[in-house]
Write a protein that holds these residues in place. Structure first.
Motif, PDB file in Angstrom:
ATOM      1  N   GLY A 125     136.103   1.211 113.483  1.00  0.00           N
ATOM      2  CA  GLY A 125     135.213   0.052 113.351  1.00  0.00           C
ATOM      3  C   GLY A 125     134.370   0.114 112.099  1.00  0.00           C
ATOM      4  O   GLY A 125     134.788   0.664 111.069  1.00  0.00           O
ATOM      5  N   GLY A 126     133.156  -0.408 112.209  1.00  0.00           N
ATOM      6  CA  GLY A 126     132.292  -0.602 111.053  1.00  0.00           C
ATOM      7  C   GLY A 126     132.034   0.662 110.242  1.00  0.00           C
ATOM      8  O   GLY A 126     131.981   0.603 109.013  1.00  0.00           O
ATOM      9  N   ASP A 570     141.751  -5.773 113.841  1.00  0.00           N
ATOM     10  CA  ASP A 570     141.797  -4.709 112.832  1.00  0.00           C
ATOM     11  C   ASP A 570     141.354  -5.317 111.501  1.00  0.00           C
ATOM     12  O   ASP A 570     140.904  -6.467 111.460  1.00  0.00           O
ATOM     13  CB  ASP A 570     143.190  -4.074 112.744  1.00  0.00           C
ATOM     14  N   GLY A 599     129.020  -9.788 109.499  1.00  0.00           N
ATOM     15  CA  GLY A 599     128.253 -10.973 109.116  1.00  0.00           C
ATOM     16  C   GLY A 599     128.091 -11.072 107.597  1.00  0.00           C
ATOM     17  O   GLY A 599     128.052 -12.166 107.040  1.00  0.00           O
TER      18      GLY A 599
HETATM   19  C1  LIG Z   1     133.644  -5.133 109.311  1.00  0.00           C
HETATM   20  C2  LIG Z   1     134.366  -4.609 110.496  1.00  0.00           C
HETATM   21  C3  LIG Z   1     133.654  -4.065 111.568  1.00  0.00           C
HETATM   22  C4  LIG Z   1     132.147  -4.010 111.600  1.00  0.00           C
HETATM   23  O1  LIG Z   1     131.644  -5.174 112.180  1.00  0.00           O
HETATM   24  P1  LIG Z   1     130.151  -5.255 112.734  1.00  0.00           P
HETATM   25  O2  LIG Z   1     129.709  -6.593 112.422  1.00  0.00           O
HETATM   26  O3  LIG Z   1     129.346  -4.222 112.010  1.00  0.00           O
HETATM   27  O4  LIG Z   1     130.253  -4.987 114.193  1.00  0.00           O
HETATM   28  C5  LIG Z   1     134.372  -3.588 112.654  1.00  0.00           C
HETATM   29  N1  LIG Z   1     135.723  -3.630 112.680  1.00  0.00           N
HETATM   30  C6  LIG Z   1     136.435  -4.147 111.673  1.00  0.00           C
HETATM   31  C7  LIG Z   1     137.913  -4.166 111.758  1.00  0.00           C
HETATM   32  C8  LIG Z   1     135.783  -4.651 110.540  1.00  0.00           C
HETATM   33  O5  LIG Z   1     136.503  -5.149 109.536  1.00  0.00           O
END
Ligand SMILES: *Cc1c(COP(=O)(O)O)cnc(C)c1O
Length: 711
Positions: A125-126, A570, A599
């Motif tokens: 994730g992020g 993804d 965001g």
């Molecule tokens: C950017 C991104 C995130 C992070 O998103 P948040 O807004 O911080 O929850 C998670 N997963 C993927 C695949 C992303 O591209």
């Protein structure tokens, strides 16, 4: 996974440099290079998740034709020139700032996950995506930085939803022969296998290399013959296994990672741990110095001089704590090298009034510099960790902050990039972190911005349609197809919500008052549709239940297909979503969203945010670039009801009327104004280029300034 099987990629001589392009992720943030690969075989390009290595292996005949096609060759030459220039020119931000000789030092960036591109699923994730964006911007700035992490042969979980909406965790044995990653070889052609010994524990580590522009990322892999079956599993999958596995992973990442850099002779002089998983790195730096004869005190001071730790979450599950009984068998011998008693050693990882060894506490104590990832998260972290510095007033708790940013070249859709080039000047990439530069956005005619957006929206809906067709062919039930967006409509206001399904992100908040929501979305004159996506952690049944709940709502005929849940979020899907939705929704429980970067991606694409004022949005919201929802204090038992009501109100009274207020020219000028504001205010401040420069100026610079710059 078997490097011996790594087949030679044979290409026509005239276009042989496609191989260099495919094995360097530079292409991923340069639209012209992406189009070059796409044009080889658009269908295969899409079905391969935009994986150029796979594409080249499977396009032998087509490449023979293209090697004689003047149009393709002209495009190819232009991309190869740009690639060579970008990866070798010396007129760079870094050289201007520090001089050529400073390149003899390097920052080593340690992270358990790296999100670089969907074809390398080494992230969840992020956190991982941020690490990936950090590396891409380091390359753009020519910052000498190497990444250290893991190669996970099975990557992260692939998500499928069953007919009942329950998440099925699927692990593929990924075929790394066809991914943009290479086994590391010695000059004599031998595979680099690194012997790691830790007390009585002996381990063989294979090393892989990923090129990200100018930056190298070294990935460790323990699935090597000669290791015990359980040790071979250490790097099998991201965040898999039990506590003991996790501990061994983290020893390999922190201690093994540093020894690997030394073994490879990489001149790392500054060490940055991205989150606590890598914090054993700091202990190993201590050990090195004590072994060289320093006292513990001096070793700690020197280690502090060359280290930075970034903390990423206030959520307790994000901080690894190991029991002493689990830890000590691994560290018995290591203690002696550190010349510490068991008690002294355990103190390093102790968090006051808490049992066990806390990786975050360890990192905070040993790293010289510490930072959180947004202003608000900085304050929250200071409160959380005041207990480590009880003698200091709260505002002096030594945790600084740098707000995260996103790599614009990677995340901003190509039609907008083209528009920026045309209307703002060709150097938008270099000037991106200069707010003044973006003032020019007001000079772009509304219809150009709007039409660029509609194209991205069209791509999103078309991709989702293609995915559903293949799911239908594979035998999915009609209900599954419907719930996943078969009825999405291009002309309807489309709201995106996509992120990991951690409970604090409250994916179900918008359904709090289902009747009110129904009225909003089914309004025949001004309808609204929602696209949800996100994976639950494979072991998190609460998260999976949340997905199921949304899936059931999506399937309900009463909502007429205006709610959808799209499978397998993804980086690829994220890109389509943040570029193609009309509005981006985020409603975490404040103050638990440390930053939130999706965001930022949306805003830079002119997709305004409707978000709780938390994380980055508390800094980013200006009153005219989207909509901010003030959270209710923690104490309120009606918090969800009240916050949901504010969101409904914003939709009903402001957002929907503005979106549907089309002029005679069919352009919603009021809406486009908000889109422009979103880009103008977010692109410079929340770009990874601004972020990495800030890391350099605040934390890394002294390591480069040790070398006098040439006059
Ligand atoms: C950017 C991104 C995130 C992070 O998103 P948040 O807004 O911080 O929850 C998670 N997963 C993927 C695949 C992303 O591209």
């Amino acid at each position: 996974m078997n490097p011996e099987n790594h087949k030679e990629l044979i290409l026509p001589e005239r276009i042989s440099r496609l191989k260099d392009l495919a094995y360097n992720l530079w292409w991923a943030w340069h639209p012209e290079a992406r189009f070059l690969f796409r044009d080889i075989d658009p269908i295969l390009w899409e079905s391969s998740s935009h994986n150029p290595v796979l594409l080249l292996y499977r396009s032998t005949e087509k490449l023979l034709q293209l090697a004689k096609d003047p149009r393709f060759l002209a495009h190819y030459d232009q991309v190869v020139d740009a690639f060579d220039h970008d990866t070798s020119c010396s007129d760079t931000w870094f050289e201007r700032r520090f001089g050529k000789d400073a390149r003899n030092q390097a920052v080593a960036y340690f992270s358990a996950e790296f999100g670089l591109h969907a074809s390398l699923p080494l992230y969840s994730g992020g956190l991982g995506v941020l690490a990936g964006d950090h590396l891409k911007s380091a390359s753009d700035l020519d910052l000498p930085l190497v990444g250290v992490g893991f190669m996970y042969p099975k990557g992260y979980v692939t998500q499928r939803l069953g007919p009942d909406g329950w998440q099925q965790n699927i692990y593929h044995d990924l075929n790394w022969d066809y991914a943009p990653i290479l086994p590391l070889y010695r000059p004599n052609g031998e595979r680099v296998i690194f012997d790691f010994s830790f007390g009585s524990w002996q381990l063989k580590i294979a090393v892989w290399l990923v090129h990200i522009g100018r930056v190298s990322l070294y990935l460790m892999d323990t699935n090597v013959e000669g290791n015990s079956p359980s040790d071979r599993e250490i790097t099998t999958q991201l965040y898999g296994g039990d506590h003991s596995m996790r501990l061994r992973q983290e020893i390999v990442l922190g201690v093994g990672g540093l020894r690997l850099l030394r073994f490879l002779g990489i001149p790392a002089t500054f060490f940055h741990a991205n989150e606590g998983h890598a914090a054993f790195l700091f202990v190993e730096l201590l050990r090195e110095k004590i072994a060289a004869g320093l006292s513990l005190e001096d070793a700690k001071n020197e280690t502090a001089q060359e280290t930075l730790f970034t903390t990423h979450t206030p959520v307790p599950a994000g901080h690894d704590v190991f029991e002493a009984q689990l830890l000590m068998p691994f560290f018995q011998d290591y203690l002696k090298e550190l010349k510490l008693s068991q008690e002294q050693f355990l103190d390093l990882g102790r968090s006051p009034n808490e049992d066990g060894w806390n990786m975050t506490a360890l990192a905070l104590k040993l790293a010289g510099k510490k930072n959180a990832v947004s202003k608000r998260h900085g304050q929250v972290s200071q409160e959380m960790w005041h207990k480590l510095w009880p003698e200091k007033p709260l505002h002096e708790v030594p945790i600084d902050y740098i707000t995260n940013g996103v790599h614009l070249g990677f995340w901003v859709q190509s039609d907008l990039q083209e528009l920026f080039n045309k209307r703002l000047g060709i150097h938008w990439v270099k000037a991106q972190d200069n707010p003044g530069f973006w003032e020019g956005i007001d000079n772009i005619p509304d219809h150009e911005i709007w039409h660029a957006h509609l194209k991205a929206k069209g791509r999103l809906l078309s991709i989702l349609g293609h995915r559903l067709k293949s799911r239908w062919q594979e035998g999915a039930e009609s209900g599954q197809i419907l719930a996943q967006g078969a009825l999405l409509d291009h002309d309807i206001l489309t709201i995106g919500f996509a992120r990991r399904f951690a409970t604090y992100k409250r994916a179900d908040l918008i359904f709090h008052d289902l009747e009110r929501l129904k009225k909003i979305i089914l309004d025949s004159a001004r309808p609204v549709q929602f696209i949800f996506a996100g994976k639950a952690h494979p072991a998190d049944d609460n998260g999976k239940a949340l997905i199921q709940q949304i899936f059931r709502i999506a399937k309900d005929p009463a909502l007429a297909g205006h709610i959808s849940f799209v499978e397998d979020y993804d980086m690829q899907l994220a890109r389509y979503l943040v570029q193609g939705c009309d509005l981006w929704l985020n409603n975490p429980v404040p103050p638990l969203e440390a930053c939130g970067t999706s965001g930022q991606k949306a805003a830079s694409n002119g997709v305004p945010n409707l978000s709780i004022l938390d994380g980055w949005w508390e800094e980013g919201f200006t009153g005219t670039n989207g909509w901010g929802i003030e959270g209710i204090g923690k104490e309120s038992s009606d918090r969800n009801a009240e916050e949901a009501a504010k969101i409904y109100h914003a939709l009903e009274s402001h957002i929907i009327p503005l979106f549907y207020d089309f002029g005679a020219d069919a352009i919603p000028h009021g809406w486009v104004k908000v889109m422009k504001e979103a880009i103008r205010t977010s692109a410079p401040r929340f770009s990874a280029q601004r972020m990495v420069k800030e890391y350099v100026e605040k934390f890394y610079s002294h390591t480069f300034e040790k070398v006098p710059a040439p006059i």
